[in-house]
Design a protein around this motif. Structure first.
Motif, PDB file in Angstrom:
ATOM      1  N   UNK A 161      -9.999 -10.231  -1.155  1.00  0.00           N
ATOM      2  CA  UNK A 161      -9.805  -8.856  -0.709  1.00  0.00           C
ATOM      3  C   UNK A 161      -8.531  -8.328  -1.361  1.00  0.00           C
ATOM      4  N   UNK A 162      -8.631  -7.134  -1.875  1.00  0.00           N
ATOM      5  CA  UNK A 162      -7.470  -6.485  -2.474  1.00  0.00           C
ATOM      6  C   UNK A 162      -7.048  -5.365  -1.530  1.00  0.00           C
ATOM      7  N   UNK A 163      -5.808  -5.427  -1.061  1.00  0.00           N
ATOM      8  CA  UNK A 163      -5.270  -4.376  -0.201  1.00  0.00           C
ATOM      9  C   UNK A 163      -4.415  -3.472  -1.080  1.00  0.00           C
TER      10      UNK A 163
ATOM     11  N   UNK B 237       1.228   3.419   1.949  1.00  0.00           N
ATOM     12  CA  UNK B 237       0.730   2.638   3.086  1.00  0.00           C
ATOM     13  C   UNK B 237      -0.488   1.812   2.673  1.00  0.00           C
ATOM     14  N   UNK B 238      -0.629   0.590   3.208  1.00  0.00           N
ATOM     15  CA  UNK B 238      -1.788  -0.244   2.872  1.00  0.00           C
ATOM     16  C   UNK B 238      -3.040   0.238   3.605  1.00  0.00           C
ATOM     17  N   UNK B 239      -3.736   1.201   3.013  1.00  0.00           N
ATOM     18  CA  UNK B 239      -4.865   1.833   3.702  1.00  0.00           C
ATOM     19  C   UNK B 239      -6.180   1.778   2.937  1.00  0.00           C
ATOM     20  N   UNK B 240      -6.220   1.044   1.839  1.00  0.00           N
ATOM     21  CA  UNK B 240      -7.435   0.990   1.028  1.00  0.00           C
ATOM     22  C   UNK B 240      -7.722  -0.461   0.683  1.00  0.00           C
ATOM     23  N   UNK B 241      -9.015  -0.823   0.631  1.00  0.00           N
ATOM     24  CA  UNK B 241      -9.386  -2.191   0.286  1.00  0.00           C
ATOM     25  C   UNK B 241     -10.509  -2.203  -0.742  1.00  0.00           C
ATOM     26  N   UNK B 242     -10.561  -3.296  -1.454  1.00  0.00           N
ATOM     27  CA  UNK B 242     -11.629  -3.554  -2.403  1.00  0.00           C
ATOM     28  C   UNK B 242     -11.857  -5.049  -2.469  1.00  0.00           C
ATOM     29  N   UNK B 243     -12.829  -5.456  -3.256  1.00  0.00           N
ATOM     30  CA  UNK B 243     -13.144  -6.875  -3.414  1.00  0.00           C
ATOM     31  C   UNK B 243     -13.121  -7.201  -4.900  1.00  0.00           C
TER      32      UNK B 243
END
Length: 128
Positions: free
Chosen positions: A77-79, A85-91
Motif C-alpha cells: 500500500x502506498x500512502x 496530509x496522508x489522505x490518498x492510497x494506491x497499490x
C-alpha cells in the motif's frame, strides 16, 4: 506485477465511498478491491461510524496490522500526502507502476515516480 488481472478496473469512474465497478471507486475502494483480488483481505471503513470516517488513515493504521517498508514491493500500500496530509492510497503493482483512483481520471495505473515526492510511506499488510 499483480498476479490477478486488474485490467477491467482501469478507467472505472471515481465515486466517493464507491466500492464496485457499476457505481465507481474511490482510492480506498480501489485499494481494497485490488488487494482482495490478490487474496489480501482488509476491512472496509464504516462510513456510518464517525470515529472511522473522520480519519480513515488513523483508523486503518490502528486496526489493520501493517509493516512499514523502505521501498515499494508488489502489492504494498502506498500512502500519499495530498495538501500535506496522508489522505490518498494506491497499490504498487511492480515495475515502477501503481494503481489508484483520482477524482478527475477514475482508476488508472501510473508511474510511481510522478508521485514519489508526496509518498508518506510504503506498507505491507502483515498477513500478506
Amino acid at each position: 506485477m499483480s498476479s490477478v488481472s486488474i485490467n477491467d478496473l482501469i478507467g472505472c469512474k471515481y465515486k466517493i465511498h464507491g466500492r464496485n465497478k457499476e457505481e465507481g471507486f474511490d482510492c480506498l475502494g480501489t485499494m481494497i478491491e485490488v488487494l482482495r483480488r490478490n487474496g489480501i483481505f482488509i476491512p472496509d471503513v464504516d462510513y456510518n461510524n464517525p470515529e472511522q470516517y473522520e480519519d480513515v488513515y488513523i483508523h486503518y493504521m490502528s486496526t489493520v496490522e501493517y509493516k512499514k517498508i523502505d521501498f515499494p514491493t508488489d502489492l504494498c500500500i502506498i500512502v500519499i500526502k495530498v495538501k500535506g496530509e496522508p489522505t490518498h492510497v494506491g497499490v504498487y503493482l511492480g515495475d515502477g507502476l501503481f494503481i489508484h483512483a483520482t477524482k478527475d481520471k477514475g482508476i488508472l495505473v501510473e508511474p510511481l515516480h510522478r508521485w514519489e515526492k508526496r509518498v508518506e510511506g510504503y506498507y505491507k499488510v502483515s498477513n500478506s
